[in-house]
Motif scaffolding. Structure first.
Motif, PDB file in Angstrom:
ATOM      1  N   LYS A   1       9.890  -5.738  12.737  1.00  0.00           N
ATOM      2  CA  LYS A   1       8.986  -5.821  14.188  1.00  0.00           C
ATOM      3  C   LYS A   1       8.904  -5.339  14.628  1.00  0.00           C
ATOM      4  O   LYS A   1      10.594  -4.663  14.811  1.00  0.00           O
TER       5      LYS A   1
ATOM      6  N   SER B   1      -0.972  -4.947   1.950  1.00  0.00           N
ATOM      7  CA  SER B   1      -0.914  -4.443   3.520  1.00  0.00           C
ATOM      8  C   SER B   1      -0.273  -3.577   3.417  1.00  0.00           C
ATOM      9  O   SER B   1      -0.111  -3.564   5.243  1.00  0.00           O
ATOM     10  N   LEU B   2       0.339  -2.785   2.735  1.00  0.00           N
ATOM     11  CA  LEU B   2       0.646  -1.100   3.245  1.00  0.00           C
ATOM     12  C   LEU B   2       0.101  -0.304   3.666  1.00  0.00           C
ATOM     13  O   LEU B   2      -0.436  -0.018   3.024  1.00  0.00           O
ATOM     14  N   LYS B   3       0.351   0.662   4.454  1.00  0.00           N
ATOM     15  CA  LYS B   3       0.128   2.309   3.919  1.00  0.00           C
ATOM     16  C   LYS B   3       0.980   2.677   4.222  1.00  0.00           C
ATOM     17  O   LYS B   3       2.115   2.767   5.568  1.00  0.00           O
ATOM     18  N   ASP B   4       0.620   4.278   4.059  1.00  0.00           N
ATOM     19  CA  ASP B   4       2.332   5.112   4.858  1.00  0.00           C
ATOM     20  C   ASP B   4       2.356   5.845   5.990  1.00  0.00           C
ATOM     21  O   ASP B   4       1.527   5.732   6.830  1.00  0.00           O
TER      22      ASP B   4
ATOM     23  N   ASP C   1       4.564   3.205   7.297  1.00  0.00           N
ATOM     24  CA  ASP C   1       4.831   1.905   7.667  1.00  0.00           C
ATOM     25  C   ASP C   1       6.081   1.455   7.965  1.00  0.00           C
ATOM     26  O   ASP C   1       6.985   2.261   6.883  1.00  0.00           O
ATOM     27  N   LYS C   2       6.635   1.099   9.021  1.00  0.00           N
ATOM     28  CA  LYS C   2       8.474   1.007   8.591  1.00  0.00           C
ATOM     29  C   LYS C   2       8.478  -0.595   8.280  1.00  0.00           C
ATOM     30  O   LYS C   2       7.743  -0.975   8.925  1.00  0.00           O
ATOM     31  N   VAL C   3       9.806  -0.430   7.062  1.00  0.00           N
ATOM     32  CA  VAL C   3       9.657  -1.756   6.596  1.00  0.00           C
ATOM     33  C   VAL C   3      10.965  -2.529   6.227  1.00  0.00           C
ATOM     34  O   VAL C   3      12.085  -1.524   6.759  1.00  0.00           O
TER      35      VAL C   3
ATOM     36  N   GLU D   1       8.224  -6.388   4.470  1.00  0.00           N
ATOM     37  CA  GLU D   1       7.737  -6.563   5.324  1.00  0.00           C
ATOM     38  C   GLU D   1       7.372  -5.975   5.861  1.00  0.00           C
ATOM     39  O   GLU D   1       8.613  -4.920   6.487  1.00  0.00           O
ATOM     40  N   ALA D   2       6.223  -5.226   6.951  1.00  0.00           N
ATOM     41  CA  ALA D   2       6.703  -4.779   7.976  1.00  0.00           C
ATOM     42  C   ALA D   2       7.524  -4.982   9.372  1.00  0.00           C
ATOM     43  O   ALA D   2       7.520  -6.488   9.053  1.00  0.00           O
TER      44      ALA D   2
ATOM     45  N   GLU E   1      11.205   3.398   5.510  1.00  0.00           N
ATOM     46  CA  GLU E   1      10.188   3.613   5.531  1.00  0.00           C
ATOM     47  C   GLU E   1       9.006   4.174   4.712  1.00  0.00           C
ATOM     48  O   GLU E   1       8.922   4.216   3.544  1.00  0.00           O
ATOM     49  N   VAL E   2       7.655   3.639   4.439  1.00  0.00           N
ATOM     50  CA  VAL E   2       6.665   3.452   2.881  1.00  0.00           C
ATOM     51  C   VAL E   2       6.374   5.520   3.317  1.00  0.00           C
ATOM     52  O   VAL E   2       5.798   5.175   4.639  1.00  0.00           O
TER      53      VAL E   2
END
Length: 119
Positions: free
Chosen positions: A119, A92-95, A97-99, A116-117, A52-53
């Motif tokens: 899914k 393309s990321l933000k705080d 985000d599950k990655v 990558e994000a 997670e970001v």
């Protein structure tokens, strides 16, 4: 018949002597085998991990991730800062985000080489 036995014994002795190696030669062959295996393994992609970001630092090209165990790095689950191989990965990321990401140790630094994000 005695000559045939002597000939067979001599042939076996020569074959065994040709296959025998000194310990140093055997170790060198063993090391060469592992060098080939290591370079193959190094060129393959590392496994993806989930995380997670927590924070993005575009100016420094870094991302803070809370992640599960990173088996390829022998690292337990934790939150840590990674360099990114390409700062464009952060666009393309933000705080929060599950990655899914790949991390490797490159020149002594833990580096995200793909992200990558999830899914």
């Amino acid at each position: 018949m005695k000559h045939i036995h002597l000939l067979a014994a001599a042939t076996l002795a020569l074959a065994a002597g040709a296959q025998a190696q000194t310990p140093a030669a055997s170790a060198a062959d063993h090391a060469a085998h592992h060098a080939q295996a290591s370079s193959t393994a190094a060129s393959s992609t590392a496994p993806q991990s989930e995380g997670e970001v927590r924070k993005i630092d575009k100016a420094q090209g870094k991302v803070t991730l809370r992640h599960g165990p990173l088996e390829n790095l022998g690292m337990p689950a934790m939150t840590m800062v990674f360099k990114v191989a390409d700062p464009r990965m952060l666009e393309s990321l933000k705080d929060g985000d599950k990655v899914r990401f790949t991390a490797e140790k490159i020149n002594g630094a833990y580096t995200v080489t793909a992200i990558e994000a999830a899914k």
